[in-house]
Design a protein around this motif. Structure first.
Motif, PDB file in Angstrom:
ATOM      1  N   GLU A 122       0.766  -1.239   0.091  1.00 63.54           N
ATOM      2  CA  GLU A 122       0.057   0.010  -0.014  1.00 63.54           C
ATOM      3  C   GLU A 122       0.756   1.232   0.145  1.00 63.54           C
ATOM      4  O   GLU A 122       0.297   2.311  -0.260  1.00 63.54           O
ATOM      5  N   ALA A 145      -4.672  -5.806  -2.395  1.00 68.99           N
ATOM      6  CA  ALA A 145      -4.567  -4.393  -1.938  1.00 68.99           C
ATOM      7  C   ALA A 145      -3.739  -3.843  -3.028  1.00 68.99           C
ATOM      8  O   ALA A 145      -3.750  -2.709  -3.198  1.00 68.99           O
ATOM      9  N   ARG A 148      -5.896  -2.785  -5.990  1.00 66.05           N
ATOM     10  CA  ARG A 148      -6.731  -1.659  -5.512  1.00 66.05           C
ATOM     11  C   ARG A 148      -5.933  -0.328  -5.504  1.00 66.05           C
ATOM     12  O   ARG A 148      -6.375   0.793  -6.141  1.00 66.05           O
ATOM     13  N   ARG A 149      -4.679  -0.376  -5.013  1.00 67.69           N
ATOM     14  CA  ARG A 149      -3.882   0.836  -5.157  1.00 67.69           C
ATOM     15  C   ARG A 149      -3.509   1.361  -6.519  1.00 67.69           C
ATOM     16  O   ARG A 149      -3.631   2.550  -6.798  1.00 67.69           O
ATOM     17  N   ALA A 152      -6.505   2.839  -8.100  1.00 69.57           N
ATOM     18  CA  ALA A 152      -6.874   4.133  -7.601  1.00 69.57           C
ATOM     19  C   ALA A 152      -5.963   5.069  -8.382  1.00 69.57           C
ATOM     20  O   ALA A 152      -6.306   6.519  -8.536  1.00 69.57           O
ATOM     21  N   ALA A 153      -4.641   4.637  -8.519  1.00 69.91           N
ATOM     22  CA  ALA A 153      -3.636   5.816  -9.049  1.00 69.91           C
ATOM     23  C   ALA A 153      -3.672   5.900 -10.451  1.00 69.91           C
ATOM     24  O   ALA A 153      -2.912   6.684 -11.112  1.00 69.91           O
TER      25      ALA A 153
END
Ligand code: ADP
Length: 303
Positions: A122, A145, A148-149, A152-153
Motif C-alpha cells: 500500500e 490490496a 486496488r492501490r 486508484a492511481a
C-alpha cells in the motif's frame, strides 16, 4: 514513460543433479549443486529491467545468506529494491529441485514470500501510466490490496495467475490484463483444454472468465504464440520458429516484457508481438533469470 512495479515472490532455487532419483528413505550421491535466483516475481522483474524498464520489486526476504545473495543479484540487474523488506520471522523463499533422468522433482518453501501483506504494497508510489504486476506466489489479499492501490492511481494492473489456484471474483475484477497459459486458463474456467489447438475454443474459454468488458485476457500458447481477447477484439500473434533448448521462465519473460512495453506506452498489439519475440529468445537459452534478453536483442529479432 511509466514504470513497472512487480509485487511477487523471490526465491533461491537450489538444484541438485544426480544420475537417478532416490527412492523414499534412500540416499543417493549427486553430481552437482547449483544456485539460481528464482521466484516468478523476481524473474518477471529481471525480464522487465533487462529490457530497459524502470522496475521496482516489492516482496520479502529472510535475514539469511540467500536473502543477502538475492538482494545483490537483483540490485545488479538494476531493479529498485527499496520495497523489498527483510523479515526475521521466516527464511528466504527456497525451491529444492532434484534433476535426474531428464526429469525433476521440486519442493518449494514460500518462507518470507508467504508474509507479504497489504502493508507492504500500500506504500508503493504507483502513478498513472505505471504497470502493476503480480502472480500467485504471494498471499492473495496482498495482491488485491496492490491492485486496488494501482487502480486508484490510474496504473494498469497485470496478473499472471500462476501457479494456478482459484481466485475470488473480487480479485479478478481488479485485473486489467490477465496473462496465463492454456493449463491455467483451463483450470480457472473448469474446461479441459489439453488437446485443444483450436483458436475458437480458447477464445470461448477466455470469454468465460472475462469479468469486465474492458478486460484483456492473454493466453500464451507455447510455440504457437499468444492469443489475446481484448474486450471483444481478438488478437493472434504467431509463435516464432526457433530451436527451444529450455522453456523454463518463458512465461515469466513474456509477462516482464509485456509489462515493460506497456509501461513504455506501446499499444497492446505491439506489446504482445514484443513479448512474444522476447520469450522466443529466452527459450533458446538455459535457465530462467540468465535467459532474459535485452531490448536490442528483441528489436534485432523483430527487424
Ligand atoms: P509458460 O512458460 O507459462 O507455460 P508458454 O509455454 O505458453 O508459457 O510460453 C510463453 C511464451 O513463450 C509463448 O507465448 C511464446 O511467446 C514463447 N514460447 C514458449 N515456447 C516457445 C517455443 N518453443 N518457441 C517459440 N516461442 C516459445
Amino acid at each position: 514513460m511509466g514504470r513497472v512495479f512487480v509485487a511477487g515472490s523471490i526465491n533461491m532455487d537450489v538444484v541438485a543433479t544426480a544420475d537417478r532419483h532416490p527412492r523414499v528413505g534412500e540416499t543417493v550421491a549427486g553430481r552437482q549443486v547449483l544456485y539460481f535466483p528464482g521466484g516468478k516475481g523476481a524473474n518477471q522483474a529481471v525480464a522487465a529491467s533487462r529490457l530497459g524498464a524502470r522496475t521496482t520489486l516489492i516482496g520479502r526476504l529472510g535475514k539469511d545468506s540467500f536473502g543477502a545473495e538475492l538482494r545483490t543479484f537483483l540490485g545488479d540487474q538494476g531493479i529498485d529494491l527499496g520495497y523489498v523488506a527483510e523479515t526475521a520471522e521466516a527464511h528466504t523463499g527456497t525451491a529444492i529441485i532434484t534433476v535426474a533422468e531428464a526429469d525433476n522433482t521440486i519442493v518449494v518453501i514460500p518462507g518470507a514470500n508467504g508474509l507479504v501483506g497489504a502493508d507492504d504494497v500500500e506504500v508503493v508510489p504507483l502513478l498513472a501510466g505505471d504497470v502493476a504486476v503480480s502472480q500467485f506466489e504471494i498471499p492473495l489479499p496482498a495482491i488485491a490490496a496492490f491492485f486496488r492501490r494501482g487502480r486508484a492511481a490510474g496504473a494498469t494492473t497485470l496478473l499472471n495467475p500462476a501457479p494456478a489456484q482459484k481466485m475470488p471474483d473480487e480479485l479478478l475484477a481488479l485485473v486489467d490484463i490477465l496473462v496465463l497459459n492454456e493449463t491455467e486458463l483451463g483450470f480457472l474456467a473448469g474446461v479441459d483444454l489439453s488437446d485443444s489447438d483450436e483458436t475458437a475454443k480458447i477464445v470461448d474459454t477466455a470469454r468465460k472468465i472475462q469479468v469486465r468488458e474492458d478486460q484483456t485476457i492473454c493466453v500464451t500458447l507455447g510455440k504457437r504464440g499468444v492469443l489475446a481477447l481484448a474486450g471483444r477484439e481478438e488478437i493472434l500473434v504467431q509463435g516464432r520458429a526457433v530451436k527451444a533448448v529450455d522453456t523454463t521462465g518463458a512465461g515469466d519473460c513474456f509477462v516482464g516484457a509485456l509489462a515493460a512495453e506497456l509501461a513504455d506506452g506501446a499499444a497492446l498489439r505491439t506489446a504482445l508481438a514484443f513479448a512474444n519475440a522476447a520469450a522466443s529468445i529466452s527459450v533458446q537459452r538455459m535457465g530462467a533469470g540468465p535467459s532474459m534478453p535485452t531490448a536490442a536483442e528483441v528489436k534485432a529479432v523483430l527487424g
